[in-house]
Design a protein around this motif. Structure first.
Motif, mmCIF file in Angstrom:
data_model
loop_
_atom_site.group_PDB
_atom_site.id
_atom_site.type_symbol
_atom_site.label_atom_id
_atom_site.label_comp_id
_atom_site.label_asym_id
_atom_site.label_seq_id
_atom_site.Cartn_x
_atom_site.Cartn_y
_atom_site.Cartn_z
ATOM 1 N N TYR A 30 3.920 11.239 5.657
ATOM 2 C CA TYR A 30 4.120 10.013 6.450
ATOM 3 C C TYR A 30 2.896 9.569 7.257
ATOM 4 O O TYR A 30 3.027 8.734 8.147
ATOM 5 C CB TYR A 30 5.344 10.125 7.372
ATOM 6 C CG TYR A 30 6.630 10.277 6.592
ATOM 7 C CD1 TYR A 30 7.186 9.192 5.921
ATOM 8 C CD2 TYR A 30 7.273 11.515 6.507
ATOM 9 C CE1 TYR A 30 8.354 9.335 5.181
ATOM 10 C CE2 TYR A 30 8.438 11.668 5.767
ATOM 11 C CZ TYR A 30 8.970 10.573 5.105
ATOM 12 O OH TYR A 30 10.118 10.718 4.377
ATOM 13 N N CYS A 31 1.707 10.122 6.954
ATOM 14 C CA CYS A 31 0.520 9.583 7.627
ATOM 15 C C CYS A 31 0.170 8.255 6.956
ATOM 16 O O CYS A 31 0.496 8.031 5.791
ATOM 17 C CB CYS A 31 -0.650 10.558 7.548
ATOM 18 S SG CYS A 31 -1.400 10.643 5.928
ATOM 19 N N GLY A 32 -0.465 7.370 7.721
ATOM 20 C CA GLY A 32 -0.720 6.033 7.170
ATOM 21 C C GLY A 32 -2.065 5.475 7.554
ATOM 22 O O GLY A 32 -2.805 6.067 8.348
ATOM 23 N N VAL A 33 -2.385 4.329 6.963
ATOM 24 C CA VAL A 33 -3.625 3.622 7.295
ATOM 25 C C VAL A 33 -3.357 2.117 7.342
ATOM 26 O O VAL A 33 -2.631 1.582 6.505
ATOM 27 C CB VAL A 33 -4.767 3.978 6.293
ATOM 28 C CG1 VAL A 33 -4.423 3.582 4.863
ATOM 29 C CG2 VAL A 33 -6.078 3.306 6.693
ATOM 30 N N ILE A 34 -3.945 1.493 8.365
ATOM 31 C CA ILE A 34 -3.895 0.024 8.461
ATOM 32 C C ILE A 34 -5.329 -0.469 8.308
ATOM 33 O O ILE A 34 -6.234 0.061 8.953
ATOM 34 C CB ILE A 34 -3.377 -0.435 9.855
ATOM 35 C CG1 ILE A 34 -1.949 0.023 10.086
ATOM 36 C CG2 ILE A 34 -3.505 -1.948 10.024
ATOM 37 C CD1 ILE A 34 -1.408 -0.303 11.478
ATOM 38 N N ALA A 35 -5.531 -1.477 7.460
ATOM 39 C CA ALA A 35 -6.876 -2.054 7.350
ATOM 40 C C ALA A 35 -6.851 -3.466 7.929
ATOM 41 O O ALA A 35 -5.887 -4.208 7.734
ATOM 42 C CB ALA A 35 -7.309 -2.087 5.888
ATOM 43 N N LYS A 36 -7.935 -3.804 8.646
ATOM 44 C CA LYS A 36 -8.007 -5.181 9.155
ATOM 45 C C LYS A 36 -8.329 -6.138 8.016
ATOM 46 O O LYS A 36 -7.914 -7.287 8.016
ATOM 47 C CB LYS A 36 -9.061 -5.259 10.268
ATOM 48 C CG LYS A 36 -8.633 -4.481 11.501
ATOM 49 C CD LYS A 36 -9.605 -4.653 12.650
ATOM 50 C CE LYS A 36 -9.183 -3.747 13.801
ATOM 51 N NZ LYS A 36 -10.285 -3.526 14.738
ATOM 52 N N LYS A 37 -9.126 -5.636 7.059
ATOM 53 C CA LYS A 37 -9.486 -6.451 5.890
ATOM 54 C C LYS A 37 -9.369 -5.622 4.627
ATOM 55 O O LYS A 37 -9.691 -4.426 4.643
ATOM 56 C CB LYS A 37 -10.946 -6.890 5.999
ATOM 57 C CG LYS A 37 -11.129 -8.258 6.574
ATOM 58 C CD LYS A 37 -12.537 -8.723 6.337
ATOM 59 C CE LYS A 37 -12.748 -10.008 7.117
ATOM 60 N NZ LYS A 37 -14.146 -10.233 7.404
ATOM 61 N N GLN A 38 -8.954 -6.269 3.547
ATOM 62 C CA GLN A 38 -8.842 -5.575 2.270
ATOM 63 C C GLN A 38 -9.530 -6.444 1.221
ATOM 64 O O GLN A 38 -9.192 -7.603 1.061
ATOM 65 C CB GLN A 38 -7.353 -5.389 1.973
ATOM 66 C CG GLN A 38 -7.038 -4.463 0.848
ATOM 67 C CD GLN A 38 -5.540 -4.194 0.721
ATOM 68 O OE1 GLN A 38 -5.111 -3.074 0.827
ATOM 69 N NE2 GLN A 38 -4.772 -5.226 0.468
ATOM 70 N N THR A 39 -10.483 -5.860 0.483
ATOM 71 C CA THR A 39 -11.259 -6.696 -0.448
ATOM 72 C C THR A 39 -10.682 -6.728 -1.865
ATOM 73 O O THR A 39 -10.947 -7.646 -2.624
ATOM 74 C CB THR A 39 -12.721 -6.203 -0.516
ATOM 75 O OG1 THR A 39 -12.698 -4.807 -0.806
ATOM 76 C CG2 THR A 39 -13.456 -6.461 0.785
ATOM 77 N N LYS A 40 -9.918 -5.692 -2.244
ATOM 78 C CA LYS A 40 -9.334 -5.665 -3.605
ATOM 79 C C LYS A 40 -7.877 -5.258 -3.525
ATOM 80 O O LYS A 40 -7.457 -4.277 -4.165
ATOM 81 C CB LYS A 40 -10.093 -4.676 -4.485
ATOM 82 C CG LYS A 40 -11.352 -5.234 -5.089
ATOM 83 C CD LYS A 40 -11.852 -4.301 -6.171
ATOM 84 C CE LYS A 40 -13.269 -4.677 -6.581
ATOM 85 N NZ LYS A 40 -14.013 -3.545 -7.106
ATOM 86 N N GLY A 41 -7.112 -6.001 -2.717
ATOM 87 C CA GLY A 41 -5.695 -5.681 -2.546
ATOM 88 C C GLY A 41 -4.949 -5.836 -3.870
ATOM 89 O O GLY A 41 -5.158 -6.796 -4.602
ATOM 90 N N ARG A 42 -4.120 -4.860 -4.162
ATOM 91 C CA ARG A 42 -3.387 -4.883 -5.437
ATOM 92 C C ARG A 42 -1.905 -5.122 -5.212
ATOM 93 O O ARG A 42 -1.303 -4.616 -4.275
ATOM 94 C CB ARG A 42 -3.552 -3.534 -6.149
ATOM 95 C CG ARG A 42 -4.951 -3.233 -6.597
ATOM 96 C CD ARG A 42 -4.909 -2.207 -7.707
ATOM 97 N NE ARG A 42 -4.058 -1.078 -7.345
ATOM 98 C CZ ARG A 42 -4.486 0.018 -6.770
ATOM 99 N NH1 ARG A 42 -5.749 0.158 -6.476
ATOM 100 N NH2 ARG A 42 -3.656 0.999 -6.485
ATOM 101 N N GLY A 43 -1.329 -5.921 -6.109
ATOM 102 C CA GLY A 43 0.110 -6.117 -6.105
ATOM 103 C C GLY A 43 0.725 -5.395 -7.284
ATOM 104 O O GLY A 43 0.033 -4.654 -7.997
ATOM 105 N N THR A 44 2.003 -5.598 -7.519
ATOM 106 C CA THR A 44 2.644 -4.987 -8.681
ATOM 107 C C THR A 44 2.182 -5.725 -9.947
ATOM 108 O O THR A 44 1.663 -6.828 -9.880
ATOM 109 C CB THR A 44 4.180 -5.089 -8.566
ATOM 110 O OG1 THR A 44 4.510 -6.434 -8.264
ATOM 111 C CG2 THR A 44 4.725 -4.185 -7.483
#
Ligand code: BTN
Length: 241
Positions: A30-44
């Protein structure tokens, strides 16, 4: 928690928070990460996920329990969906809905998407949530944010913490064999129920009326007076005449 590890790490920029977590060593459950910006965000389905600075771009880890089969784990996007719905309804009294298998909708527009990926003995759960977004430009007829309906801005870290807390709670229920209870809750928010749907599965298009999500997590559809069940596929809705 591992020594020195933060439950949620905040980073400025990454290609994809899912990739970031996949490559990270020594993670706790359950550890996580939040990014302020994402350059190659992937969807399904190999799609690109666009997000501006108002979006919550966030991933976390669920470690595989070897007592649970992969077939059972196919329900994971639904369980995460229910955890998101619980978090959102605790945040605002708005008509959030679950669109099978991995979307949250608000007033017929997409609010959030879930991408679950498996790497080794871990699931990486990626969530894109349009929290504080003010403008969608050419996507404005298909996407929305909570801000657009409440005029309020939300603390991304708190929202992410609550998503993790609620996911843990639903996963514990799931591990205790209470899937039917969770399913009952999800079906209350079933966006496709009683809607005329075009459904695409294995490159075939079906037209029918959305029914309940079934006990094995599949979507059911009334097509030509028969109930059909789908493990995979995607629905688009049409307005009734
Ligand atoms: C979808 O609706 O297709 C799923 C979208 C998932 C997007 C999130 S944003 C955080 C995480 N990192 C990614 O690259 N994708 C997921």
């Amino acid at each position: 928690m591992l020594k020195g590890e933060k439950m949620i790490e905040i980073i400025e920029k990454t290609d994809s928070t899912n990739e970031y977590l996949k490559n990270k060593k020594n993670k706790s459950n359950y550890c996580g990460v939040i990014a302020k910006k994402q350059t190659k965000g992937r969807g399904t389905r190999g799609r690109i996920w666009f997000a501006d600075e108002g979006s919550l771009i966030f991933s976390f880890v669920i470690k595989e329990d070897k007592n649970i089969s992969m077939l059972e784990y196919l329900k994971l996007p639904l369980i995460v969906g229910m955890s998101l719905l619980k978090t959102l309804t605790e945040l605002e009294d708005l008509p959030f809905m679950f669109k099978w298998t991995n979307d949250i909708y608000l007033y017929d527009k997409k609010l959030s998407g879930i991408l679950v990926e498996k790497i080794g003995d871990e699931f990486i759960v990626g969530i894109g949530l349009n929290l504080n977004c003010k403008e969608f430009y050419e996507l404005s007829n298909i996407a929305t944010s909570i801000y657009l309906h409440s005029s309020k801005e939300y603390n991304k870290i708190k929202v992410a913490e609550n998503i993790i807390k609620n996911t843990k709670m639903y996963m514990d229920k799931f591990y205790k064999g209470k899937w039917q209870e969770i399913l009952g809750e999800i079906n209350i928010y079933n966006y496709l129920k009683n809607k005329e749907i075009k459904f695409y599965s294995h490159e075939i298009e079906y037209e029918g009326i959305g029914q309940d999500i079934d006990k094995d997590g599949s979507m059911t559809l009334l097509v030509n007076n028969k109930i059909l069940k789908f493990q995979v596929g995607e629905a688009s809705t049409r307005k009734r005449n």
